[in-house]
Design a protein around this motif. Structure first.
Motif, PDB file in Angstrom:
ATOM      1  N   CYS A 128       0.838  -1.205   0.000  1.00  0.00           N
ATOM      2  CA  CYS A 128       0.000   0.000   0.000  1.00  0.00           C
ATOM      3  C   CYS A 128       0.871   1.253   0.000  1.00  0.00           C
ATOM      4  O   CYS A 128       1.799   1.370   0.801  1.00  0.00           O
ATOM      5  CB  CYS A 128      -0.888  -0.019   1.242  1.00  0.00           C
ATOM      6  SG  CYS A 128      -1.857   1.473   1.440  1.00  0.00           S
ATOM      7  N   GLU A 173      -0.033   4.133   0.863  1.00  0.00           N
ATOM      8  CA  GLU A 173      -0.368   4.968   2.010  1.00  0.00           C
ATOM      9  C   GLU A 173       0.306   4.491   3.297  1.00  0.00           C
ATOM     10  O   GLU A 173       0.839   5.288   4.051  1.00  0.00           O
ATOM     11  CB  GLU A 173      -1.893   4.986   2.232  1.00  0.00           C
ATOM     12  CG  GLU A 173      -2.673   5.636   1.103  1.00  0.00           C
ATOM     13  CD  GLU A 173      -2.336   7.115   0.927  1.00  0.00           C
ATOM     14  OE1 GLU A 173      -2.273   7.828   1.942  1.00  0.00           O
ATOM     15  OE2 GLU A 173      -2.133   7.535  -0.229  1.00  0.00           O
ATOM     16  N   CYS A 174       0.248   3.163   3.531  1.00  0.00           N
ATOM     17  CA  CYS A 174       0.711   2.686   4.835  1.00  0.00           C
ATOM     18  C   CYS A 174       1.709   1.521   4.760  1.00  0.00           C
ATOM     19  O   CYS A 174       2.210   1.083   5.798  1.00  0.00           O
ATOM     20  CB  CYS A 174      -0.486   2.298   5.709  1.00  0.00           C
ATOM     21  SG  CYS A 174      -1.301   0.793   5.174  1.00  0.00           S
ATOM     22  N   CYS A 216      -6.082  -2.481   0.411  1.00  0.00           N
ATOM     23  CA  CYS A 216      -5.266  -2.546   1.620  1.00  0.00           C
ATOM     24  C   CYS A 216      -6.154  -2.945   2.800  1.00  0.00           C
ATOM     25  O   CYS A 216      -7.124  -2.253   3.098  1.00  0.00           O
ATOM     26  CB  CYS A 216      -4.628  -1.185   1.891  1.00  0.00           C
ATOM     27  SG  CYS A 216      -3.745  -1.129   3.461  1.00  0.00           S
ATOM     28  N   GLU A 250      -5.461  -2.801   5.805  1.00  0.00           N
ATOM     29  CA  GLU A 250      -5.190  -1.923   6.946  1.00  0.00           C
ATOM     30  C   GLU A 250      -5.934  -0.581   6.841  1.00  0.00           C
ATOM     31  O   GLU A 250      -6.699  -0.221   7.726  1.00  0.00           O
ATOM     32  CB  GLU A 250      -3.673  -1.686   7.033  1.00  0.00           C
ATOM     33  CG  GLU A 250      -3.207  -1.080   8.332  1.00  0.00           C
ATOM     34  CD  GLU A 250      -3.451  -1.978   9.540  1.00  0.00           C
ATOM     35  OE1 GLU A 250      -3.370  -3.212   9.368  1.00  0.00           O
ATOM     36  OE2 GLU A 250      -3.728  -1.445  10.624  1.00  0.00           O
ATOM     37  N   CYS A 251      -5.729   0.116   5.734  1.00  0.00           N
ATOM     38  CA  CYS A 251      -6.303   1.473   5.647  1.00  0.00           C
ATOM     39  C   CYS A 251      -7.417   1.596   4.614  1.00  0.00           C
ATOM     40  O   CYS A 251      -8.035   2.651   4.492  1.00  0.00           O
ATOM     41  CB  CYS A 251      -5.204   2.504   5.367  1.00  0.00           C
ATOM     42  SG  CYS A 251      -4.586   2.482   3.684  1.00  0.00           S
ATOM     43  N   GLU A 266      -7.229   1.622   1.378  1.00  0.00           N
ATOM     44  CA  GLU A 266      -6.794   2.171   0.089  1.00  0.00           C
ATOM     45  C   GLU A 266      -7.048   1.157  -1.034  1.00  0.00           C
ATOM     46  O   GLU A 266      -6.811  -0.039  -0.851  1.00  0.00           O
ATOM     47  CB  GLU A 266      -5.292   2.506   0.192  1.00  0.00           C
ATOM     48  CG  GLU A 266      -4.658   3.065  -1.052  1.00  0.00           C
ATOM     49  CD  GLU A 266      -5.010   4.522  -1.326  1.00  0.00           C
ATOM     50  OE1 GLU A 266      -5.687   5.136  -0.489  1.00  0.00           O
ATOM     51  OE2 GLU A 266      -4.614   5.018  -2.388  1.00  0.00           O
TER      52      GLU A 266
HETATM   53 ZN   LIG Z   1      -2.850   0.935   3.484  1.00  0.00          ZN
END
Ligand SMILES: [Zn+2]
Length: 166
Positions: free
Chosen positions: A7, A9-10, A39, A41-42, A44
Motif C-alpha cells: 500500500c 499509504e501505509c 489494503c 489496513e487502511c 486504500e
Molecule cells: Zn494501506
C-alpha cells in the motif's frame, strides 16, 4: 507467481482480487477480469486497467456502432476521445458552443441532428484519437450507472473486446 504489492499509504501488503469492474460510470462500461488491490489496513484501493488507450478506442467504436440516438454522455465521450474542445467541435460542425453543451447536458438534452451525429460516429470509427485527451476525468465522473445500458468488455488474447451490448 504473485507479486506482493504494498500500500502506498501505509506499506501494508495489499490483497488482490480479480473480477468485474464498472469503469465508466458516465457511459456505464463493465470490464471483466480486472485486478483490484485493497489494503486490509487502511482501505486504500487500486484498480489495474491494462491497455487503457486500446480500451478507450474499443469503447469509442462500440458507441459509434451502437444503434439508436447517441446519449449526452456518449457524445461527450466521443468528442473528448477525438480531442475536440466544445468550441472546436462546434466550429467543425457549424453550430454554436451552446448547442454542443445542450447536446451533452444530462437534463433535457437537445437532440443532436442526424448529419452531425453521423459525422461524429464516422470520426470516432475512422478518425485518429487525440493523444492529449483526458477521458479518465469523464469516465470517473459523477453520474449514476444505469443498469440497462452497459457496454461489456473483456480481454481476449490480451486485447480488449466488446463482449456485449446490453
Ligand atoms: Zn494501506
Amino acid at each position: 507467481m504473485t507479486v506482493s504489492v504494498k500500500c502506498l499509504e501505509c506499506g501494508t501488503p495489499m490483497e488482490t482480487s480479480i473480477g468485474p469492474y464498472r469503469y465508466g460510470r458516465g457511459i456505464d462500461v463493465l470490464l471483466h477480469g480486472i485486478e483490484t488491490r485493497r489494503c486490509p489496513e487502511c482501505g486504500e484501493e487500486e484498480v489495474v486497467i491494462p491497455k487503457i488507450e486500446e480500451l478507450h478506442r474499443v469503447i469509442s467504436h462500440a458507441i459509434a456502432r451502437r444503434s439508436g440516438q447517441l446519449k449526452p454522455r456518449e457524445i461527450r465521450f466521443l468528442r473528448t476521445y477525438l480531442g475536440y474542445s466544445s468550441v472546436d467541435f462546434a466550429n467543425l460542425l457549424g453550430v454554436t458552443p451552446e448547442t454542443v453543451s445542450r447536446w451533452e447536458r444530462a437534463n433535457k438534452p437537445q437532440q443532436m441532428g442526424k448529419p452531425a451525429e453521423r459525422l461524429l460516429r464516422m470520426l470516432a470509427r475512422f478518425g485518429e484519437p487525440s493523444r492529449t485527451y483526458d477521458l479518465e476525468a469523464i469516465l470517473l465522473s459523477d453520474s449514476k450507472p444505469s443498469e440497462n445500458e452497459a457496454f461489456r468488455f473483456s480481454r481476449a488474447g490480451g486485447d480488449w473486446e466488446l463482449s456485449e451490448f446490453c
